[in-house]
Design a protein around this motif. Structure first.
Motif, mmCIF file in Angstrom:
data_model
loop_
_atom_site.group_PDB
_atom_site.id
_atom_site.type_symbol
_atom_site.label_atom_id
_atom_site.label_comp_id
_atom_site.label_asym_id
_atom_site.label_seq_id
_atom_site.Cartn_x
_atom_site.Cartn_y
_atom_site.Cartn_z
ATOM 1 N N SER A 101 -1.769 5.019 3.272
ATOM 2 C CA SER A 101 -1.731 5.256 4.722
ATOM 3 C C SER A 101 -1.020 6.579 5.012
ATOM 4 O O SER A 101 -0.376 7.159 4.118
ATOM 5 C CB SER A 101 -1.033 4.095 5.421
ATOM 6 N N LEU A 102 -1.168 7.044 6.240
ATOM 7 C CA LEU A 102 -0.568 8.323 6.643
ATOM 8 C C LEU A 102 0.332 8.087 7.844
ATOM 9 O O LEU A 102 -0.044 7.368 8.776
ATOM 10 C CB LEU A 102 -1.667 9.322 7.031
ATOM 11 N N ASP A 137 6.767 13.839 2.589
ATOM 12 C CA ASP A 137 6.456 14.297 1.230
ATOM 13 C C ASP A 137 5.337 15.332 1.255
ATOM 14 O O ASP A 137 5.102 16.034 0.276
ATOM 15 C CB ASP A 137 6.110 13.130 0.286
ATOM 16 N N ILE A 138 4.640 15.459 2.408
ATOM 17 C CA ILE A 138 3.585 16.472 2.544
ATOM 18 C C ILE A 138 3.825 17.286 3.827
ATOM 19 O O ILE A 138 4.017 16.712 4.907
ATOM 20 C CB ILE A 138 2.183 15.830 2.602
ATOM 21 N N VAL A 139 3.815 18.596 3.691
ATOM 22 C CA VAL A 139 3.959 19.495 4.839
ATOM 23 C C VAL A 139 2.583 20.097 5.156
ATOM 24 O O VAL A 139 1.901 20.607 4.257
ATOM 25 C CB VAL A 139 4.989 20.613 4.527
ATOM 26 N N VAL A 140 2.199 20.011 6.425
ATOM 27 C CA VAL A 140 0.900 20.538 6.862
ATOM 28 C C VAL A 140 1.165 21.780 7.713
ATOM 29 O O VAL A 140 1.659 21.671 8.831
ATOM 30 C CB VAL A 140 0.131 19.472 7.672
ATOM 31 N N GLU A 141 0.858 22.954 7.159
ATOM 32 C CA GLU A 141 1.163 24.207 7.853
ATOM 33 C C GLU A 141 -0.075 24.694 8.593
ATOM 34 O O GLU A 141 -1.085 25.031 7.961
ATOM 35 C CB GLU A 141 1.622 25.262 6.830
ATOM 36 N N ALA A 142 0.001 24.736 9.929
ATOM 37 C CA ALA A 142 -1.138 25.244 10.725
ATOM 38 C C ALA A 142 -0.615 26.050 11.907
ATOM 39 O O ALA A 142 -0.966 25.798 13.058
ATOM 40 C CB ALA A 142 -2.028 24.095 11.182
ATOM 41 N N THR A 143 0.280 26.994 11.588
ATOM 42 C CA THR A 143 0.666 27.961 12.620
ATOM 43 C C THR A 143 -0.357 29.099 12.578
ATOM 44 O O THR A 143 -1.335 29.045 11.826
ATOM 45 C CB THR A 143 2.096 28.506 12.392
ATOM 46 N N PHE A 144 -0.119 30.156 13.355
ATOM 47 C CA PHE A 144 -1.143 31.201 13.454
ATOM 48 C C PHE A 144 -1.228 32.033 12.171
ATOM 49 O O PHE A 144 -0.257 32.147 11.437
ATOM 50 C CB PHE A 144 -0.889 32.060 14.693
ATOM 51 N N THR A 145 -2.413 32.551 11.900
ATOM 52 C CA THR A 145 -2.599 33.419 10.733
ATOM 53 C C THR A 145 -2.164 34.834 11.074
ATOM 54 O O THR A 145 -2.667 35.436 12.028
ATOM 55 C CB THR A 145 -4.086 33.435 10.312
ATOM 56 N N ASN A 146 -1.205 35.338 10.291
ATOM 57 C CA ASN A 146 -0.757 36.728 10.474
ATOM 58 C C ASN A 146 -1.409 37.565 9.372
ATOM 59 O O ASN A 146 -1.041 37.449 8.202
ATOM 60 C CB ASN A 146 0.770 36.765 10.366
ATOM 61 N N MET A 193 0.847 -1.212 0.000
ATOM 62 C CA MET A 193 0.000 0.000 0.000
ATOM 63 C C MET A 193 0.878 1.256 0.000
ATOM 64 O O MET A 193 1.925 1.278 0.616
ATOM 65 C CB MET A 193 -0.905 -0.001 1.242
ATOM 66 N N ASP A 194 0.410 2.300 -0.712
ATOM 67 C CA ASP A 194 1.155 3.562 -0.731
ATOM 68 C C ASP A 194 1.033 4.259 0.611
ATOM 69 O O ASP A 194 0.093 4.014 1.373
ATOM 70 C CB ASP A 194 0.586 4.477 -1.818
ATOM 71 N N ARG A 195 1.978 5.147 0.855
ATOM 72 C CA ARG A 195 1.950 5.868 2.131
ATOM 73 C C ARG A 195 2.404 7.310 1.908
ATOM 74 O O ARG A 195 3.250 7.576 1.047
ATOM 75 C CB ARG A 195 2.910 5.181 3.113
ATOM 76 N N HIS A 196 1.792 8.258 2.669
ATOM 77 C CA HIS A 196 2.306 9.625 2.693
ATOM 78 C C HIS A 196 2.901 9.901 4.059
ATOM 79 O O HIS A 196 2.278 9.615 5.088
ATOM 80 C CB HIS A 196 1.187 10.637 2.395
ATOM 81 N N ASP A 197 4.117 10.448 4.034
ATOM 82 C CA ASP A 197 4.784 10.853 5.268
ATOM 83 C C ASP A 197 4.570 12.351 5.448
ATOM 84 O O ASP A 197 4.744 13.137 4.500
ATOM 85 C CB ASP A 197 6.273 10.507 5.199
ATOM 86 N N ILE A 198 4.202 12.712 6.668
ATOM 87 C CA ILE A 198 3.704 14.069 6.910
ATOM 88 C C ILE A 198 4.556 14.810 7.941
ATOM 89 O O ILE A 198 4.969 14.217 8.943
ATOM 90 C CB ILE A 198 2.247 13.956 7.420
ATOM 91 N N ALA A 199 4.786 16.107 7.692
ATOM 92 C CA ALA A 199 5.411 16.984 8.694
ATOM 93 C C ALA A 199 4.360 17.987 9.156
ATOM 94 O O ALA A 199 3.724 18.644 8.317
ATOM 95 C CB ALA A 199 6.603 17.713 8.085
ATOM 96 N N LEU A 200 4.155 18.091 10.453
ATOM 97 C CA LEU A 200 3.169 19.023 11.013
ATOM 98 C C LEU A 200 3.889 20.278 11.504
ATOM 99 O O LEU A 200 4.720 20.202 12.415
ATOM 100 C CB LEU A 200 2.417 18.367 12.172
ATOM 101 N N ILE A 201 3.563 21.420 10.907
ATOM 102 C CA ILE A 201 4.207 22.675 11.304
ATOM 103 C C ILE A 201 3.177 23.460 12.119
ATOM 104 O O ILE A 201 2.157 23.911 11.589
ATOM 105 C CB ILE A 201 4.655 23.502 10.063
ATOM 106 N N GLY A 202 3.459 23.627 13.418
ATOM 107 C CA GLY A 202 2.462 24.142 14.360
ATOM 108 C C GLY A 202 1.698 22.942 14.897
ATOM 109 O O GLY A 202 1.251 22.083 14.111
#
Ligand code: NAI
Ligand SMILES: N[C@@H](CC=O)C(=O)O
Length: 351
Positions: A36-37, A92-101, A1-10
Protein backbone atom coordinates in the motif's frame (compact mmCIF):
# COMPACT_ATOMS: atom_id res chain seq x y z
CA UNK A 1 0.72 -6.17 3.79
CA UNK A 2 3.84 -4.12 3.04
CA UNK A 3 3.57 -0.37 2.78
CA UNK A 4 5.62 2.49 1.31
CA UNK A 5 5.53 5.86 3.03
CA UNK A 6 5.95 8.73 0.62
CA UNK A 7 7.15 12.35 0.81
CA UNK A 8 5.93 14.62 -2.00
CA UNK A 9 8.36 17.44 -2.84
CA UNK A 10 6.48 20.03 -4.90
CA UNK A 11 2.70 19.78 -4.92
CA UNK A 12 1.78 21.03 -8.40
CA UNK A 13 -0.03 19.30 -11.24
CA UNK A 14 1.94 16.03 -11.32
CA UNK A 15 2.29 15.31 -7.59
CA UNK A 16 -1.35 16.31 -7.00
CA UNK A 17 -2.34 13.80 -9.68
CA UNK A 18 -0.28 11.10 -7.92
CA UNK A 19 -1.95 11.97 -4.59
CA UNK A 20 -5.34 11.77 -6.32
CA UNK A 21 -4.50 8.33 -7.73
CA UNK A 22 -3.49 7.15 -4.24
CA UNK A 23 -6.70 8.60 -2.77
CA UNK A 24 -9.00 7.17 -5.45
CA UNK A 25 -7.32 3.87 -6.22
CA UNK A 26 -5.13 3.10 -3.20
CA UNK A 27 -7.02 -0.04 -2.15
CA UNK A 28 -7.23 -1.42 -5.68
CA UNK A 29 -3.51 -0.75 -6.22
CA UNK A 30 -2.63 -2.43 -2.93
CA UNK A 31 -4.50 -5.55 -4.02
CA UNK A 32 -2.78 -5.51 -7.42
CA UNK A 33 0.73 -4.64 -6.26
CA UNK A 34 0.97 -6.32 -2.87
CA UNK A 35 1.89 -3.10 -1.06
CA UNK A 36 0.00 0.00 0.00
CA UNK A 37 0.99 3.65 -0.36
CA UNK A 38 0.70 6.32 2.31
CA UNK A 39 1.70 10.00 2.01
CA UNK A 40 3.48 11.14 5.20
CA UNK A 41 4.95 14.47 4.05
CA UNK A 42 4.25 17.21 1.51
CA UNK A 43 6.33 20.32 0.91
CA UNK A 44 5.71 23.06 -1.64
CA UNK A 45 6.90 26.61 -2.24
CA UNK A 46 3.36 27.98 -2.03
CA UNK A 47 1.79 25.73 0.62
CA UNK A 48 4.64 25.24 3.10
CA UNK A 49 5.38 21.86 4.67
CA UNK A 50 3.30 19.16 6.31
CA UNK A 51 4.68 16.08 8.10
CA UNK A 52 2.36 13.50 9.68
CA UNK A 53 3.99 10.13 10.36
CA UNK A 54 0.62 8.43 10.80
CA UNK A 55 -0.38 9.45 7.22
CA UNK A 56 -1.80 12.65 5.76
CA UNK A 57 -5.54 12.88 5.08
CA UNK A 58 -5.31 13.68 1.35
CA UNK A 59 -9.01 14.54 1.06
CA UNK A 60 -8.42 17.22 3.69
CA UNK A 61 -5.46 18.59 1.70
CA UNK A 62 -7.51 18.68 -1.53
CA UNK A 63 -10.24 20.57 0.33
CA UNK A 64 -7.86 23.44 1.24
CA UNK A 65 -8.93 26.81 -0.10
CA UNK A 66 -6.85 28.94 -2.49
CA UNK A 67 -4.07 30.78 -0.67
CA UNK A 68 -4.30 28.56 2.44
CA UNK A 69 -1.04 27.07 3.72
CA UNK A 70 -0.23 24.04 5.86
CA UNK A 71 0.41 26.33 8.87
CA UNK A 72 -2.95 25.56 10.50
CA UNK A 73 -2.51 21.78 10.41
CA UNK A 74 -0.76 19.57 12.99
CA UNK A 75 2.82 19.09 11.75
CA UNK A 76 2.39 21.97 9.28
CA UNK A 77 4.34 25.16 8.56
CA UNK A 78 3.67 28.07 6.20
CA UNK A 79 7.28 28.12 4.95
CA UNK A 80 8.57 25.23 2.84
CA UNK A 81 11.23 23.31 4.78
CA UNK A 82 12.26 21.04 1.95
CA UNK A 83 15.63 19.87 3.24
CA UNK A 84 14.28 19.22 6.75
CA UNK A 85 11.28 17.31 5.40
CA UNK A 86 13.37 15.23 3.00
CA UNK A 87 15.90 14.26 5.65
CA UNK A 88 13.60 13.87 8.68
CA UNK A 89 10.25 12.61 7.44
CA UNK A 90 9.45 8.93 8.03
CA UNK A 91 9.08 8.38 4.26
CA UNK A 92 11.07 5.62 2.60
CA UNK A 93 10.40 7.06 -0.88
CA UNK A 94 10.80 10.72 -1.89
CA UNK A 95 8.87 11.91 -4.95
CA UNK A 96 10.53 15.00 -6.43
CA UNK A 97 8.30 17.03 -8.79
CA UNK A 98 9.33 20.63 -8.41
CA UNK A 99 10.05 22.72 -11.51
CA UNK A 100 12.74 21.72 -14.00
CA UNK A 101 15.64 24.16 -14.00
CA UNK A 102 17.45 23.70 -17.36
CA UNK A 103 20.44 25.82 -16.29
CA UNK A 104 21.79 24.06 -13.19
CA UNK A 105 19.09 21.56 -12.17
CA UNK A 106 18.52 23.24 -8.80
CA UNK A 107 16.84 22.93 -6.37
CA UNK A 108 15.94 19.48 -7.74
CA UNK A 109 19.52 18.15 -7.56
CA UNK A 110 19.82 19.16 -3.89
CA UNK A 111 16.44 17.58 -3.10
CA UNK A 112 17.41 14.28 -4.71
CA UNK A 113 20.88 14.32 -3.12
CA UNK A 114 19.43 14.96 0.37
CA UNK A 115 16.98 12.09 -0.03
CA UNK A 116 19.58 9.60 -1.24
CA UNK A 117 22.05 10.68 1.48
CA UNK A 118 19.39 10.02 4.11
CA UNK A 119 18.76 6.50 2.83
CA UNK A 120 15.53 7.16 0.93
CA UNK A 121 14.81 6.00 -2.60
CA UNK A 122 13.77 8.67 -5.08
CA UNK A 123 11.51 8.96 -8.07
CA UNK A 124 11.46 12.19 -10.06
CA UNK A 125 9.88 13.63 -13.19
CA UNK A 126 12.21 16.61 -12.92
CA UNK A 127 14.59 16.54 -15.87
CA UNK A 128 17.18 18.83 -14.25
CA UNK A 129 18.63 16.37 -11.71
CA UNK A 130 18.68 13.52 -14.25
CA UNK A 131 20.27 15.42 -17.15
CA UNK A 132 22.63 17.60 -15.11
CA UNK A 133 23.41 15.39 -12.10
CA UNK A 134 22.41 11.88 -13.15
CA UNK A 135 25.84 10.29 -12.93
CA UNK A 136 26.56 11.60 -9.43
CA UNK A 137 23.06 10.83 -8.16
CA UNK A 138 23.08 7.28 -9.52
CA UNK A 139 26.44 6.67 -7.81
CA UNK A 140 25.10 8.13 -4.57
CA UNK A 141 22.02 5.89 -4.73
CA UNK A 142 24.21 2.81 -5.24
CA UNK A 143 26.53 3.83 -2.38
CA UNK A 144 23.56 4.22 -0.03
CA UNK A 145 21.80 1.01 -1.08
CA UNK A 146 18.73 2.85 -2.39
CA UNK A 147 17.14 3.36 -5.79
CA UNK A 148 16.93 6.41 -8.08
CA UNK A 149 14.21 6.18 -10.77
CA UNK A 150 13.19 8.81 -13.34
CA UNK A 151 11.02 7.21 -16.02
CA UNK A 152 8.84 10.34 -16.30
CA UNK A 153 11.77 12.60 -17.13
CA UNK A 154 11.50 11.59 -20.81
CA UNK A 155 8.14 11.08 -22.60
CA UNK A 156 6.08 11.36 -19.40
CA UNK A 157 4.32 8.10 -18.44
CA UNK A 158 5.25 6.29 -21.66
CA UNK A 159 7.95 3.93 -20.34
CA UNK A 160 10.63 4.45 -22.96
CA UNK A 161 13.66 4.39 -20.63
CA UNK A 162 12.62 1.07 -19.12
CA UNK A 163 11.61 -0.22 -22.56
CA UNK A 164 15.05 0.52 -23.96
CA UNK A 165 17.12 -0.62 -20.98
CA UNK A 166 15.12 -3.76 -20.19
CA UNK A 167 13.19 -4.86 -23.28
CA UNK A 168 15.88 -3.99 -25.83
CA UNK A 169 18.62 -5.66 -23.73
CA UNK A 170 21.22 -7.38 -25.92
CA UNK A 171 20.81 -4.91 -28.76
CA UNK A 172 23.24 -2.10 -29.46
CA UNK A 173 21.38 1.20 -29.78
CA UNK A 174 23.27 3.42 -32.21
CA UNK A 175 20.90 6.38 -32.41
CA UNK A 176 17.77 7.78 -30.85
CA UNK A 177 15.49 10.38 -32.39
CA UNK A 178 11.99 11.55 -31.79
CA UNK A 179 9.32 14.01 -30.78
CA UNK A 180 10.15 14.59 -27.14
CA UNK A 181 8.03 17.57 -26.13
CA UNK A 182 4.25 17.41 -25.83
CA UNK A 183 3.73 21.16 -25.62
CA UNK A 184 5.59 22.07 -28.81
CA UNK A 185 3.93 19.22 -30.71
CA UNK A 186 0.52 20.37 -29.49
CA UNK A 187 1.33 24.00 -30.35
CA UNK A 188 2.54 23.14 -33.89
CA UNK A 189 -0.71 21.21 -34.48
CA UNK A 190 -2.84 24.11 -33.24
CA UNK A 191 -0.86 26.57 -35.41
CA UNK A 192 -1.52 24.32 -38.40
CA UNK A 193 -5.24 24.80 -37.63
CA UNK A 194 -4.76 28.59 -37.63
CA UNK A 195 -4.21 29.38 -33.94
CA UNK A 196 -1.48 31.82 -32.90
CA UNK A 197 1.57 30.52 -31.06
CA UNK A 198 0.67 32.49 -27.90
CA UNK A 199 -2.92 31.18 -27.80
CA UNK A 200 -1.74 27.60 -28.37
CA UNK A 201 0.87 27.90 -25.59
CA UNK A 202 -1.83 29.22 -23.23
CA UNK A 203 -3.94 26.15 -24.03
CA UNK A 204 -0.98 23.82 -23.40
CA UNK A 205 -0.43 25.51 -20.04
CA UNK A 206 -4.08 25.08 -19.05
CA UNK A 207 -3.94 21.41 -20.04
CA UNK A 208 -0.91 20.85 -17.78
CA UNK A 209 1.53 20.05 -20.60
CA UNK A 210 3.82 23.10 -20.42
CA UNK A 211 6.76 23.82 -18.14
CA UNK A 212 6.38 26.44 -15.38
CA UNK A 213 8.22 28.70 -17.85
CA UNK A 214 6.99 27.55 -21.29
CA UNK A 215 10.02 29.17 -22.93
CA UNK A 216 11.72 25.85 -22.19
CA UNK A 217 9.17 24.07 -24.41
CA UNK A 218 9.19 26.63 -27.21
CA UNK A 219 12.94 27.30 -27.36
CA UNK A 220 13.88 23.62 -27.17
CA UNK A 221 15.72 23.53 -23.83
CA UNK A 222 13.26 20.95 -22.45
CA UNK A 223 14.10 18.63 -25.35
CA UNK A 224 17.80 19.43 -24.94
CA UNK A 225 17.66 17.97 -21.40
CA UNK A 226 15.77 14.91 -22.65
CA UNK A 227 18.35 14.33 -25.40
CA UNK A 228 21.11 14.48 -22.77
CA UNK A 229 19.25 11.87 -20.69
CA UNK A 230 18.70 9.56 -23.69
CA UNK A 231 22.30 9.89 -24.92
CA UNK A 232 23.79 9.23 -21.48
CA UNK A 233 21.41 6.43 -20.53
CA UNK A 234 21.13 4.59 -23.83
CA UNK A 235 24.19 5.48 -25.93
CA UNK A 236 26.69 5.37 -23.07
CA UNK A 237 27.61 9.02 -23.61
CA UNK A 238 28.68 11.49 -20.95
CA UNK A 239 27.33 14.71 -22.46
CA UNK A 240 25.68 17.78 -21.05
CA UNK A 241 23.39 20.45 -22.49
CA UNK A 242 26.34 22.38 -23.97
CA UNK A 243 26.97 19.38 -26.25
CA UNK A 244 23.45 19.48 -27.75
CA UNK A 245 22.85 22.15 -30.40
CA UNK A 246 19.40 23.66 -29.96
CA UNK A 247 16.80 25.44 -32.05
CA UNK A 248 13.17 25.69 -30.95
CA UNK A 249 9.76 26.08 -32.61
CA UNK A 250 9.81 29.84 -31.99
CA UNK A 251 11.73 29.87 -35.30
CA UNK A 252 8.75 28.41 -37.16
CA UNK A 253 6.22 31.00 -38.37
CA UNK A 254 2.60 30.47 -39.43
CA UNK A 255 3.77 31.13 -43.01
CA UNK A 256 6.44 28.40 -42.72
CA UNK A 257 3.76 25.94 -41.60
CA UNK A 258 1.50 26.85 -44.54
CA UNK A 259 4.42 26.58 -47.00
CA UNK A 260 5.36 23.18 -45.59
CA UNK A 261 1.77 21.94 -45.91
CA UNK A 262 1.72 23.05 -49.56
CA UNK A 263 4.79 20.84 -50.12
CA UNK A 264 3.22 17.84 -48.34
CA UNK A 265 5.29 18.40 -45.20
CA UNK A 266 4.66 19.05 -41.50
CA UNK A 267 6.92 20.71 -38.92
CA UNK A 268 7.98 18.68 -35.91
CA UNK A 269 10.49 19.49 -33.17
CA UNK A 270 12.99 16.65 -33.39
CA UNK A 271 15.52 15.72 -30.72
CA UNK A 272 18.24 13.28 -31.73
CA UNK A 273 21.50 11.72 -30.67
CA UNK A 274 23.67 9.32 -32.64
CA UNK A 275 26.93 7.53 -32.12
CA UNK A 276 29.63 8.47 -34.66
CA UNK A 277 32.22 6.11 -36.14
CA UNK A 278 34.77 7.65 -33.75
CA UNK A 279 32.56 6.61 -30.81
CA UNK A 280 31.53 10.13 -29.88
CA UNK A 281 27.90 11.23 -29.83
CA UNK A 282 26.36 14.02 -31.90
CA UNK A 283 23.14 15.45 -30.48
CA UNK A 284 20.74 18.20 -31.53
CA UNK A 285 17.28 19.71 -31.21
CA UNK A 286 15.71 21.39 -34.24
CA UNK A 287 12.38 21.95 -36.00
CA UNK A 288 12.24 19.83 -39.15
CA UNK A 289 9.65 19.86 -41.97
CA UNK A 290 9.00 16.13 -42.36
CA UNK A 291 7.30 14.60 -45.41
CA UNK A 292 3.80 13.43 -44.44
CA UNK A 293 4.91 9.87 -45.20
CA UNK A 294 7.52 10.02 -42.38
CA UNK A 295 6.40 7.90 -39.37
CA UNK A 296 6.84 10.85 -36.99
CA UNK A 297 4.76 13.25 -39.14
CA UNK A 298 1.46 11.80 -37.97
CA UNK A 299 2.27 11.95 -34.25
CA UNK A 300 -0.09 14.68 -33.05
CA UNK A 301 -1.11 16.65 -29.96
CA UNK A 302 0.85 16.01 -26.74
CA UNK A 303 1.77 12.54 -27.99
CA UNK A 304 5.49 11.83 -28.34
CA UNK A 305 7.38 9.12 -30.23
CA UNK A 306 10.93 7.84 -30.00
CA UNK A 307 12.74 5.74 -32.61
CA UNK A 308 15.66 3.58 -31.51
CA UNK A 309 18.12 2.61 -34.24
CA UNK A 310 19.45 -0.81 -33.23
CA UNK A 311 22.03 -3.17 -34.70
CA UNK A 312 20.03 -6.41 -34.80
CA UNK A 313 16.45 -5.17 -35.09
CA UNK A 314 16.72 -2.00 -37.17
CA UNK A 315 14.43 0.81 -36.08
CA UNK A 316 12.01 0.32 -33.20
CA UNK A 317 9.57 3.14 -32.47
CA UNK A 318 7.54 3.68 -29.31
CA UNK A 319 4.77 6.26 -29.15
CA UNK A 320 2.57 7.47 -26.28
CA UNK A 321 1.63 10.41 -24.06
CA UNK A 322 4.51 12.88 -23.73
CA UNK A 323 2.93 15.27 -21.25
CA UNK A 324 -0.07 15.59 -18.94
CA UNK A 325 -0.56 15.56 -15.18
CA UNK A 326 -2.13 12.10 -14.79
CA UNK A 327 0.05 10.53 -17.49
CA UNK A 328 3.17 11.82 -15.72
CA UNK A 329 1.89 10.75 -12.31
CA UNK A 330 1.68 7.24 -13.77
CA UNK A 331 5.45 7.46 -14.45
CA UNK A 332 5.94 8.11 -10.72
CA UNK A 333 3.75 5.14 -9.86
CA UNK A 334 5.71 2.91 -12.25
CA UNK A 335 8.93 4.08 -10.57
CA UNK A 336 7.52 3.31 -7.12
CA UNK A 337 6.73 -0.19 -8.36
CA UNK A 338 10.33 -0.51 -9.61
CA UNK A 339 11.68 0.79 -6.28
CA UNK A 340 9.57 -1.77 -4.42
CA UNK A 341 10.97 -4.55 -6.64
CA UNK A 342 14.56 -3.38 -6.02
CA UNK A 343 13.97 -3.23 -2.27
CA UNK A 344 12.54 -6.75 -2.26
CA UNK A 345 15.51 -8.01 -4.34
CA UNK A 346 17.94 -6.46 -1.84
CA UNK A 347 16.19 -8.14 1.08
CA UNK A 348 16.27 -11.50 -0.78
CA UNK A 349 19.97 -11.07 -1.55
CA UNK A 350 20.95 -10.75 2.13
CA UNK A 351 18.84 -13.76 3.23
N1 NAI B 1 3.35 18.28 -16.55
C1 NAI B 1 3.90 17.38 -17.37
O1 NAI B 1 3.30 16.96 -18.36
C2 NAI B 1 5.26 16.87 -17.09
C3 NAI B 1 6.07 17.44 -16.13
N2 NAI B 1 7.33 16.96 -15.92
C4 NAI B 1 8.15 17.58 -14.89
O2 NAI B 1 7.57 17.29 -13.62
C5 NAI B 1 7.81 18.38 -12.72
C6 NAI B 1 6.50 18.84 -12.14
O3 NAI B 1 5.65 19.25 -13.19
P1 NAI B 1 4.23 19.91 -12.88
O4 NAI B 1 3.64 19.30 -11.68
O5 NAI B 1 3.51 19.91 -14.17
O6 NAI B 1 4.69 21.39 -12.53
P2 NAI B 1 3.92 22.47 -11.66
O7 NAI B 1 4.52 23.78 -12.01
O8 NAI B 1 2.45 22.27 -11.77
O9 NAI B 1 4.31 22.08 -10.16
C7 NAI B 1 5.56 22.32 -9.61
C8 NAI B 1 5.32 22.56 -8.13
O10 NAI B 1 6.58 22.67 -7.50
C9 NAI B 1 6.53 23.71 -6.57
N3 NAI B 1 7.88 24.21 -6.37
C10 NAI B 1 8.66 24.88 -7.24
N4 NAI B 1 9.85 25.14 -6.67
C11 NAI B 1 9.82 24.60 -5.42
C12 NAI B 1 10.73 24.55 -4.35
N5 NAI B 1 11.93 25.10 -4.42
N6 NAI B 1 10.34 23.93 -3.21
C13 NAI B 1 9.11 23.38 -3.09
N7 NAI B 1 8.21 23.41 -4.08
C14 NAI B 1 8.55 24.01 -5.22
C15 NAI B 1 5.60 24.75 -7.17
O11 NAI B 1 5.03 25.59 -6.16
C16 NAI B 1 4.56 23.87 -7.85
O12 NAI B 1 3.47 23.60 -7.00
C17 NAI B 1 8.55 19.44 -13.53
O13 NAI B 1 9.93 19.32 -13.27
C18 NAI B 1 8.25 19.09 -14.98
O14 NAI B 1 9.27 19.46 -15.85
C19 NAI B 1 7.83 15.88 -16.61
C20 NAI B 1 7.07 15.25 -17.55
C21 NAI B 1 5.75 15.73 -17.91
N1 LIG C 1 6.62 20.41 -20.81
C1 LIG C 1 6.97 19.07 -21.15
C2 LIG C 1 6.44 18.16 -20.09
C3 LIG C 1 7.10 16.85 -20.12
O1 LIG C 1 8.30 16.73 -20.00
C4 LIG C 1 6.35 18.70 -22.49
O2 LIG C 1 5.49 19.44 -22.96
O3 LIG C 1 6.76 17.68 -23.04
Amino acid sequence: MDRHDIALIGFGGVNRALAQIILDRGDELADDLGFSLRVVAITDLRLGSLMQAEGIDLADVFAMSAGETFAGKPGGTAAPQNDYVIRNSTADIVVEATFTNPIDGEPGISHVRAALESGKSVTTTNKGPVALGGLELNRLAAANGVTFQYEGSVVSGTPILRFASETLKGLRINAVEGILNGTSNYVLGQMESGMTLDAAVAEAQALGYAEADPTADIEGSDVQLKVVILANELLGADITTADVTRRGISEVSAADIIDAAAQGKRYKLIGSAFRNAAGTVTAKVEPVALPLTHPLASVSGPTNAVSFDTDLLGTVTVSGPGAGRIETAYALLSDIIAIDAHQRARVEAVR
